[in-house]
Write a protein that holds these residues in place. Structure first.
Motif, mmCIF file in Angstrom:
data_model
loop_
_atom_site.group_PDB
_atom_site.id
_atom_site.type_symbol
_atom_site.label_atom_id
_atom_site.label_comp_id
_atom_site.label_asym_id
_atom_site.label_seq_id
_atom_site.Cartn_x
_atom_site.Cartn_y
_atom_site.Cartn_z
ATOM 1 N N VAL A 38 19.762 21.434 -8.897
ATOM 2 C CA VAL A 38 20.788 22.414 -9.243
ATOM 3 C C VAL A 38 20.192 23.810 -9.269
ATOM 4 O O VAL A 38 18.989 23.984 -9.426
ATOM 5 N N SER A 39 21.048 24.800 -9.105
ATOM 6 C CA SER A 39 20.653 26.191 -9.317
ATOM 7 C C SER A 39 21.097 26.566 -10.713
ATOM 8 O O SER A 39 22.241 26.316 -11.091
ATOM 9 N N VAL A 40 20.181 27.110 -11.503
ATOM 10 C CA VAL A 40 20.497 27.446 -12.889
ATOM 11 C C VAL A 40 20.229 28.908 -13.171
ATOM 12 O O VAL A 40 19.395 29.545 -12.537
ATOM 13 N N ALA A 41 20.981 29.434 -14.120
ATOM 14 C CA ALA A 41 20.754 30.768 -14.660
ATOM 15 C C ALA A 41 20.394 30.579 -16.127
ATOM 16 O O ALA A 41 20.920 29.684 -16.783
ATOM 17 N N ARG A 72 16.132 27.308 -8.885
ATOM 18 C CA ARG A 72 16.496 25.942 -8.484
ATOM 19 C C ARG A 72 15.574 24.995 -9.235
ATOM 20 O O ARG A 72 14.359 25.195 -9.253
ATOM 21 N N ILE A 73 16.154 23.995 -9.854
ATOM 22 C CA ILE A 73 15.346 22.994 -10.538
ATOM 23 C C ILE A 73 15.762 21.613 -10.050
ATOM 24 O O ILE A 73 16.895 21.403 -9.638
ATOM 25 N N THR A 74 14.832 20.693 -10.075
ATOM 26 C CA THR A 74 15.108 19.303 -9.738
ATOM 27 C C THR A 74 14.811 18.475 -10.975
ATOM 28 O O THR A 74 13.729 18.575 -11.554
ATOM 29 N N LEU A 75 15.796 17.690 -11.387
ATOM 30 C CA LEU A 75 15.629 16.798 -12.522
ATOM 31 C C LEU A 75 15.492 15.374 -11.990
ATOM 32 O O LEU A 75 16.287 14.958 -11.156
ATOM 33 N N ALA A 76 14.503 14.659 -12.450
ATOM 34 C CA ALA A 76 14.360 13.247 -12.105
ATOM 35 C C ALA A 76 14.748 12.466 -13.353
ATOM 36 O O ALA A 76 14.047 12.496 -14.360
ATOM 37 N N LEU A 77 15.901 11.809 -13.304
ATOM 38 C CA LEU A 77 16.420 11.071 -14.441
ATOM 39 C C LEU A 77 16.239 9.581 -14.196
ATOM 40 O O LEU A 77 16.554 9.088 -13.120
ATOM 41 N N GLN A 78 15.721 8.870 -15.182
ATOM 42 C CA GLN A 78 15.548 7.422 -15.077
ATOM 43 C C GLN A 78 16.568 6.775 -16.003
ATOM 44 O O GLN A 78 16.337 6.659 -17.196
#
Length: 99
Positions: A38-41, A72-78
């Motif tokens: 996602v792109s975050v502010a 832009r951040i990438t989250l890796a969710l388990q």
């Protein structure tokens, strides 16, 4: 913009609907790591007890959010289902090379 917590909540609800829809089906899919980019502010409040909030920038958002203020951040969710055996967590002092 949408709060990051709301995006994750909506994702959880979608996954729960998918799990419920698979009940009784012969073909099942194993739920593995989910990567969400996602792109975050960032919004930082300046009063006592200040906190930082992450807002997800919606696709096609107008130019009110300058490109320089977003990341832009990438989250890796388990994901795990309630009642499943909990994951093993490693603890201890961090190595100097760890973040």
């Amino acid at each position: 913009m949408i709060e990051l917590a709301s995006v994750i909540k909506d994702l959880r609800e979608e996954l729960e609907r998918a799990v419920a829809a698979a009940e009784g089906e012969a073909l099942r899919f194993e739920l593995g790591t989910i990567e969400l980019e996602v792109s975050v502010a960032l919004e930082r409040t300046g009063h006592a007890g200040a906190k930082v909030r992450f807002w997800v920038v919606e696709s096609g958002a107008d130019a009110t959010v300058a490109a320089a203020s977003t990341q832009r951040i990438t989250l890796a969710l388990q994901p795990t289902l309630a009642g499943e055996r909990p994951a093993v967590f490693i603890s201890g002092s961090p190595d100097k090379h760890e973040r």
